[in-house]
Design a protein around this motif. Structure first.
Motif, PDB file in Angstrom:
ATOM      1  N   ASP A  23       0.851  -1.179   0.000  1.00  0.00           N
ATOM      2  CA  ASP A  23       0.000   0.000   0.000  1.00  0.00           C
ATOM      3  C   ASP A  23       0.895   1.239   0.000  1.00  0.00           C
ATOM      4  O   ASP A  23       2.099   1.164   0.278  1.00  0.00           O
ATOM      5  CB  ASP A  23      -0.922  -0.004   1.238  1.00  0.00           C
ATOM      6  N   GLY A  24       0.293   2.380  -0.312  1.00  0.00           N
ATOM      7  CA  GLY A  24       1.018   3.643  -0.297  1.00  0.00           C
ATOM      8  C   GLY A  24       0.809   4.428  -1.571  1.00  0.00           C
ATOM      9  O   GLY A  24       0.235   3.940  -2.555  1.00  0.00           O
ATOM     10  N   ASP A  25       1.285   5.681  -1.566  1.00  0.00           N
ATOM     11  CA  ASP A  25       1.131   6.552  -2.731  1.00  0.00           C
ATOM     12  C   ASP A  25       2.318   6.493  -3.681  1.00  0.00           C
ATOM     13  O   ASP A  25       2.385   7.271  -4.632  1.00  0.00           O
ATOM     14  CB  ASP A  25       0.907   7.999  -2.277  1.00  0.00           C
ATOM     15  N   GLY A  26       3.279   5.596  -3.425  1.00  0.00           N
ATOM     16  CA  GLY A  26       4.436   5.487  -4.322  1.00  0.00           C
ATOM     17  C   GLY A  26       4.633   4.088  -4.871  1.00  0.00           C
ATOM     18  O   GLY A  26       5.754   3.698  -5.206  1.00  0.00           O
ATOM     19  N   THR A  27       3.562   3.313  -4.930  1.00  0.00           N
ATOM     20  CA  THR A  27       3.688   1.933  -5.422  1.00  0.00           C
ATOM     21  C   THR A  27       4.148   1.872  -6.873  1.00  0.00           C
ATOM     22  O   THR A  27       4.773   0.896  -7.282  1.00  0.00           O
ATOM     23  CB  THR A  27       2.339   1.215  -5.275  1.00  0.00           C
ATOM     24  N   LYS A  74       6.100  16.281  -6.487  1.00  0.00           N
ATOM     25  CA  LYS A  74       5.756  15.673  -5.203  1.00  0.00           C
ATOM     26  C   LYS A  74       7.027  15.537  -4.384  1.00  0.00           C
ATOM     27  O   LYS A  74       8.051  15.063  -4.870  1.00  0.00           O
ATOM     28  CB  LYS A  74       5.098  14.307  -5.420  1.00  0.00           C
ATOM     29  N   TYR A  99       6.767  10.540  -0.140  1.00  0.00           N
ATOM     30  CA  TYR A  99       5.923   9.373  -0.429  1.00  0.00           C
ATOM     31  C   TYR A  99       5.868   8.517   0.825  1.00  0.00           C
ATOM     32  O   TYR A  99       6.822   8.486   1.631  1.00  0.00           O
ATOM     33  CB  TYR A  99       6.483   8.560  -1.602  1.00  0.00           C
ATOM     34  N   THR A 100       4.759   7.773   0.985  1.00  0.00           N
ATOM     35  CA  THR A 100       4.578   6.851   2.106  1.00  0.00           C
ATOM     36  C   THR A 100       4.251   5.471   1.551  1.00  0.00           C
ATOM     37  O   THR A 100       3.347   5.325   0.709  1.00  0.00           O
ATOM     38  CB  THR A 100       3.455   7.313   3.036  1.00  0.00           C
ATOM     39  N   LEU A 101       4.995   4.472   2.031  1.00  0.00           N
ATOM     40  CA  LEU A 101       4.810   3.099   1.568  1.00  0.00           C
ATOM     41  C   LEU A 101       4.530   2.199   2.766  1.00  0.00           C
ATOM     42  O   LEU A 101       5.014   2.450   3.881  1.00  0.00           O
ATOM     43  CB  LEU A 101       6.064   2.581   0.834  1.00  0.00           C
ATOM     44  N   THR A 114       5.913   0.758   8.036  1.00  0.00           N
ATOM     45  CA  THR A 114       5.671   1.946   7.219  1.00  0.00           C
ATOM     46  C   THR A 114       7.003   2.583   6.843  1.00  0.00           C
ATOM     47  O   THR A 114       7.906   2.704   7.685  1.00  0.00           O
ATOM     48  CB  THR A 114       4.808   2.958   7.987  1.00  0.00           C
ATOM     49  N   LYS A 136       8.636   6.014   4.985  1.00  0.00           N
ATOM     50  CA  LYS A 136       8.444   7.372   4.483  1.00  0.00           C
ATOM     51  C   LYS A 136       9.689   7.787   3.701  1.00  0.00           C
ATOM     52  O   LYS A 136      10.812   7.710   4.226  1.00  0.00           O
ATOM     53  CB  LYS A 136       8.187   8.343   5.633  1.00  0.00           C
TER      54      LYS A 136
END
Length: 799
Positions: free
Chosen positions: A317-321, A348, A351-353, A377, A379
């Protein structure tokens, strides 16, 4: 309590049993009573009784008379009595002698030759030898004659418990999986006892654990070791030391024992899930990092080892997959986060993964312990970097007509600085890609212009590279390829595809196709080529030939009539106008050469020259010229050979009556050395008294008339050499036929009256080794140095 009572009774009876075994041979081998004396001719007492006596003396034990027993390890002060031999032929008069032979006779066992008593004189060990085979015989004391046949018997060594059990293969090592259930078999051990396993309990072993409880147990008789506790954890304790005892005499008191060790190692099973060392990881990365670069590592620890500790890592999950990926390092057992796509700080900044670590190999027996996975998590912060300019397109395609004017704009490229500072951009052309400098670019706006004329037929494509450089930081450079396509315009007239030469038969028919020609055009119109053919206006009504356009864009030339004669006209020239379909159309005039030839009846060309009529059959003009040239060449070679031959045989100097003592040689004529006998006359130099007159030079052609010199009178023996040389020098200086350039004057005459005589080696018939140079010292002081040199040379040769 009953078990304790049994052990006490056994301890009480054991000495009595040993005593009974010791005394038993004496009871068996006691002398027979008078009523039991064997009759004459019967065997020794060890051979048994007759049938009647066996019945009278039968015992419940069933005695074995051919065996004796002796206790091992007996070490009393006197030899131990094993048994006694007796025969009924012995009346007690001491007339009989007993003889013993066989294993150990005389060394281990001794017999009293009078009484027949057998004693063991050495300490016996059953483990070395368990029984001895001997032979006994009774003989006459005086004559040594056998009184009866020999009798064979066995002495068996009775065992005592004198050997402790031994573990021959110890110490032992074994493994068992951790978390095993109670009673899981680990291994088994084996001990050996050298005592007799048949007689008594000396070799009966019982196993027990002295150390290693309560973790393990052992079967007393089979020695199988098993787990005594369930679910032993390797992570708590991996290795255990177990001390095992083996005791003989069935484990009772007084028995001997031996011990060994067993090292039990718990093998790993996957009973522990992976666990991240921290729940949050922080990483930073510059925005200009290269794709595939490792940004950071995360690790989930697993208490298991080997394959059971292997974990796979994934981004769940995350916004940088889409920008990042994670791979597993099999050696370090951690996850490596790598950059998958380019980063842009301006777009950007972080990012968080969410990453997950899961065991690869899961044991279903322990699935109840929970999921064998863990999450953490990550970052990632993007750092700003000075990036190079970015073009609006990765490639550019421009088009320009080949007739475009100089400095006309072909196209434009654009680029920008992606950084926040937004530095101005300067454009330039990489001249390695534009060596002929056919293009220019505006450094500020990126407009590409034409610098030299273009020709599509020479080069249809031009590939150049545009460079964009930041003005504030010249190290930030970007490049982009630009492909320029040159578009065609109608600037080339069509022409014949090749140099055509047509042949027309004299016996041809009207309307016959003489030649088919085609045209080419260097231009490349979009609709394809279409050519128009025509004759010159002044030759539109040509009486001899006409043209016909074909569907394949070619042209056929036809004859209008027959009866062409090559004697009247051999060659016809037919100009043809070719026009293209361009806008505007272009045309050119090409001339077709038509040659009249003689042909066979089926139209095959045989000859196209007029000379064929006058030349002999089968011989052309070219062949005659070649033959004549060969003959002339042969004649020239013969004349040249004869001339050179005659010139070689003529002497260089014409001998005459004049006394000549000089010779002139041109510098451009290389001499032959001493072997050249034609360069000068050696005889003249050797004997100047016998020749008068002159020898004219042959190598110089005098421009003035030759004036012969007055001959000299014979020279007396006392001639002055100095005067002779001066006269010759004066003649040479005043001779009008002498060359105006330098010449070589050779004087080979030493003169008369010299003490040394001739120094020339021309007449020498002896070698240096045959000559003696001692006389040089007698010629005076002028030749002293010469004599020293030659005398030194001779001494060196002797050395």
């Amino acid at each position: 309590m009953p078990e304790r009572l049994a052990e006490m009774l056994l301890d009480l009876w054991t000495p009595l049993i040993i005593l009974w075994i010791t005394v038993l041979p004496y009871i068996y081998m006691a002398p027979m009573a008078p009523s039991q004396v064997l009759p004459s001719g019967s065997s020794l007492g060890l051979n048994g009784l007759n049938e009647e006596q066996r019945v009278l003396n039968r015992s419940k034990r069933g005695w074995v008379w051919n065996q004796m027993f002796v206790l091992e390890e007996f070490s009393g002060p006197e030899p131990i009595l094993v048994g006694r031999l007796h025969t009924d032929l012995d009346p007690g008069s001491k007339k009989i002698k007993y003889i013993l032979s066989g294993d150990g006779a005389g060394t281990i066992f001794q017999i009293n030759d009078i009484t027949g008593d057998i004693h063991a004189i050495k300490r016996l060990d059953r483990e070395e030898k368990a029984e001895y085979t001997l032979t006994a015989q009774a003989v006459d004391w005086d004559t040594n004659k056998p009184l009866e046949p020999p009798s064979e018997f066995i002495i068996k060594v009775q065992d005592i418990n004198d050997n402790a059990p031994e573990f021959l293969n110890g110490p032992y090592h074994a493994t068992v999986p951790e978390m095993s259930i109670l009673g899981t078999s680990v291994t088994n051990v084996t001990a050996t006892d050298a005592d007799d396993p048949v007689y008594g309990n000396s070799a009966k072993l019982v196993y027990s654990i002295l150390e290693g409880q309560p973790y393990f147990s052992i079967e007393p008789e089979t020695a199988i070791i098993k787990t005594a506790l369930p679910n032993m954890d390797r992570e708590a304790k991996e290795e255990y030391l177990v001390v095992i005892q083996a005791k003989d005499m069935g484990g009772h008191s007084g028995g001997l024992s031996g011990t060994t060790t067993l090292t039990v190692t718990l093998t790993d099973v996957n009973d522990n899930p992976p666990k991240f060392a921290q729940s949050l990881y922080h990483f930073s990365v510059p925005e200009d990092v290269v794709l595939g670069t490792a940004i950071g590592r995360v690790k989930a620890n697993d208490q298991d080892i080997g394959e059971n500790a292997r974990s796979s890592y994934d981004i769940i999950d995350g916004d940088g997959t889409a920008l990042f990926e994670i791979t597993s390092d099999a050696q370090a057992q951690d996850g490596i986060i790598r950059l998958r796509k380019p980063l842009d700080f301006e777009t950007k900044k972080s990012y968080t993964l969410k990453v997950e670590a899961a065991n690869v190999h899961i044991d279903p027996r322990f699935s109840s312990r929970g999921p064998f996975k863990d999450t953490a998590t990550v970052k990632i912060v993007v750092e700003d970097a000075d990036e190079p300019p970015v073009f609006s397109s990765p490639t550019y395609l421009l088009e320009v007509h080949e007739n475009a004017a100089i400095n006309s704009v072909i196209g434009q490229v654009t680029a920008r600085d992606p950084d926040i500072s937004s530095s101005p951009i300067r454009f330039s052309i990489d001249r390695h890609t534009d060596l002929e400098r056919q293009f220019n670019i505006n450094a500020e706006d990126g407009r590409i212009t034409l610098a030299t004329p273009l020709d599509r037929e020479t080069s249809m494509w031009h590939n150049i590279t545009i460079i964009a450089t930041e003005i504030r930081n010249h190290s930030q450079i970007s490049r982009v390829p630009v492909a320029i396509k040159v578009l065609d315009v109608n600037d080339n007239a069509p022409e014949f595809a090749s140099e055509y030469e047509a042949f027309l038969c004299e016996n041809g028919k009207p309307g016959q196709v003489i030649q088919t020609v085609s045209a080419i055009d260097k231009d490349d119109p979009k609709t394809g080529h279409f050519f128009l053919y025509s004759l010159l206006p002044e030759m539109a009504n040509n009486p001899n030939f006409t043209i016909k356009k074909n569907e394949d864009n070619s042209l056929s030339i036809l004859a209008k009539h027959s009866g062409f004669n090559r004697q009247k006209q051999e060659i016809y020239l037919l100009p043809i106008i070719i026009s293209d379909s361009g806008n505007p159309p272009l045309s050119s005039t090409s001339t077709l050469t038509i040659r009249v030839c003689g042909c066979s009846s089926d139209g095959v060309v045989q000859s196209c020259n007029v000379e064929a009529y006058v030349l002999p059959i089968g011989l052309s003009m070219g062949a005659l010229i070649a033959i004549l040239a060969c003959i002339i060449l042969l004649l020239v070679i013969v004349v040249l050979f004869v001339t050179l031959r005659r010139h070689k045989n003529e002497p260089l100097i014409i001998k005459d009556d004049e006394d000549v003592r000089e010779n002139i040689i041109r510098y451009d004529d290389e001499g032959g050395g001493e072997e050249d006998t034609e360069a000068f006359d050696i005889a003249t130099l050797q004997n100047p008294d016998g020749i008068n007159g002159f020898l004219p030079r042959k190598d110089i052609k005098p421009d003035l008339q030759f004036m012969p010199r007055q001959g000299l009178a014979p020279v007396p023996n006392g001639v002055d050499v100095d005067e002779f040389i001066n006269v010759r020098l004066h003649e040479a200086d005043n001779d009008p036929t002498a060359p105006p350039y330098d010449s070589i004057q050779i004087y080979g005459y030493e003169g008369r009256g010299s003490v040394a005589g001739s120094l020339s080696s021309l007449e020498s018939s002896t070698s240096d080794s045959d000559q003696n140079f001692d006389y040089l010292s007698e010629w005076g002081p002028r030749f002293k140095r010469l004599g020293e040199l030659y005398s030194v040379g001779e001494s060196d040769k002797e050395t």
